[in-house]
Enzyme design. Structure first.
Site, PDB file in Angstrom:
ATOM      1  N   CYS A   7      60.263   1.172  64.618  1.00 40.84           N
ATOM      2  CA  CYS A   7      59.526   0.306  63.689  1.00 40.84           C
ATOM      3  C   CYS A   7      58.974  -0.860  64.496  1.00 40.84           C
ATOM      4  O   CYS A   7      58.847  -0.760  65.719  1.00 40.84           O
ATOM      5  CB  CYS A   7      60.409  -0.130  62.517  1.00 40.84           C
ATOM      6  SG  CYS A   7      61.862  -1.086  62.980  1.00 40.84           S
ATOM      7  N   ARG A  13      64.065  -1.548  59.504  1.00 47.27           N
ATOM      8  CA  ARG A  13      63.950  -0.143  59.100  1.00 47.27           C
ATOM      9  C   ARG A  13      64.550   0.838  60.094  1.00 47.27           C
ATOM     10  O   ARG A  13      65.357   1.706  59.712  1.00 47.27           O
ATOM     11  CB  ARG A  13      62.475   0.210  58.860  1.00 47.27           C
ATOM     12  CG  ARG A  13      61.867  -0.496  57.672  1.00 47.27           C
ATOM     13  CD  ARG A  13      60.350  -0.434  57.677  1.00 47.27           C
ATOM     14  NE  ARG A  13      59.793  -1.241  58.761  1.00 47.27           N
ATOM     15  CZ  ARG A  13      58.507  -1.349  59.044  1.00 47.27           C
ATOM     16  NH1 ARG A  13      57.626  -0.656  58.332  1.00 47.27           N
ATOM     17  NH2 ARG A  13      58.081  -2.127  60.022  1.00 47.27           N
ATOM     18  N   ASP A 117      57.545  -2.325  55.103  1.00 48.44           N
ATOM     19  CA  ASP A 117      58.280  -3.342  55.860  1.00 48.44           C
ATOM     20  C   ASP A 117      58.979  -4.289  54.879  1.00 48.44           C
ATOM     21  O   ASP A 117      58.313  -4.988  54.113  1.00 48.44           O
ATOM     22  CB  ASP A 117      57.271  -4.114  56.723  1.00 48.44           C
ATOM     23  CG  ASP A 117      57.922  -5.178  57.571  1.00 48.44           C
ATOM     24  OD1 ASP A 117      59.145  -5.383  57.452  1.00 48.44           O
ATOM     25  OD2 ASP A 117      57.199  -5.810  58.352  1.00 48.44           O
TER      26      ASP A 117
HETATM   27  P1  4NP Z   1      61.218  -3.898  61.092  1.00 47.42           P
HETATM   28  O1  4NP Z   1      60.914  -5.233  60.252  1.00 47.42           O
HETATM   29  O2  4NP Z   1      59.949  -3.554  61.826  1.00 47.42           O
HETATM   30  O3  4NP Z   1      61.555  -2.904  60.030  1.00 47.42           O
HETATM   31  O4  4NP Z   1      62.385  -4.210  62.016  1.00 47.42           O
HETATM   32  C1  4NP Z   1      60.464  -6.419  60.821  1.00 47.42           C
HETATM   33  C2  4NP Z   1      61.322  -7.203  61.549  1.00 47.42           C
HETATM   34  C3  4NP Z   1      60.891  -8.399  62.079  1.00 47.42           C
HETATM   35  C4  4NP Z   1      59.579  -8.801  61.864  1.00 47.42           C
HETATM   36  C5  4NP Z   1      58.715  -7.996  61.144  1.00 47.42           C
HETATM   37  C6  4NP Z   1      59.161  -6.795  60.629  1.00 47.42           C
HETATM   38  N1  4NP Z   1      59.146 -10.032  62.379  1.00 47.42           N
HETATM   39  O5  4NP Z   1      58.003 -10.439  62.067  1.00 47.42           O
HETATM   40  O6  4NP Z   1      59.886 -10.696  63.155  1.00 47.42           O
END
Ligand code: 4NP
Length: 145
Positions: A7, A13, A117
């Site tokens: 991800c 995720r 997300d």
């Molecule tokens: P992930 O979610 O891609 O599912 O781990 C996110 C985690 C952190 C951030 C964005 C999405 N962020 O902007 O730091």
């Protein structure tokens, strides 16, 4: 069989998919390695988001010992399947591939849809974890054939 979940941050995720598919494969006696990474380097070395840890725990999985990693091109040759949570990160991964064999390993985790997300919406963590758990059960069948 080595499977990589990807991800953006590798804290929301993909740690869920990593922990859940890994636990399901282990319970089935399958000799699979399931790991995860993010297309960003923002959370390298960090534990999963506490909201993902809690959502996983509600479903009976402990993902708390995972640590964030950054996706690197060397992973194309290390893993058999690279499953990506949304189209934006799918494009980011594909852009690092250097040949057809590498590109062919990359799929959307949900095949034809995206895992939303949940980072900016606390209420999304439980439904996302449930959606990921349901798909992981399908992936056990898909990859054990
Ligand atoms: P992930 O979610 O891609 O599912 O781990 C996110 C985690 C952190 C951030 C964005 C999405 N962020 O902007 O730091």
């Amino acid at each position: 069989m080595k499977i990589l979940m990807v991800c953006l941050g590798n804290i929301c995720r993909s740690p869920l998919a990593h922990g859940i598919l890994g636990a399901m494969a282990k319970a089935k006696g399958l000799n699979w390695t399931v790991e995860s990474a993010g297309t960003s380097n923002w959370h390298v070395g960090h534990a999963p988001d506490s909201r993902s840890v809690r959502a996983a725990k509600k479903l009976g999985y402990d993902i708390s010992s995972q640590r964030g990693r950054h996706f690197i091109a060397a992973f194309f040759d290390e893993y058999d399947h690279i499953l990506v949570m949304d189209r934006s990160n799918f494009r980011a991964v594909i852009s690092l591939a250097t040949n057809h064999q590498q590109k062919a390993k990359v799929e959307l985790f949900l095949a034809d849809d995206e895992v939303e997300d949940p980072y900016y919406d606390d209420l999304l963590f439980d439904p996302v974890a449930q959606q990921i758990e349901k798909r992981c059960a399908q992936l056990i069948d898909k990859f054990s054939k």
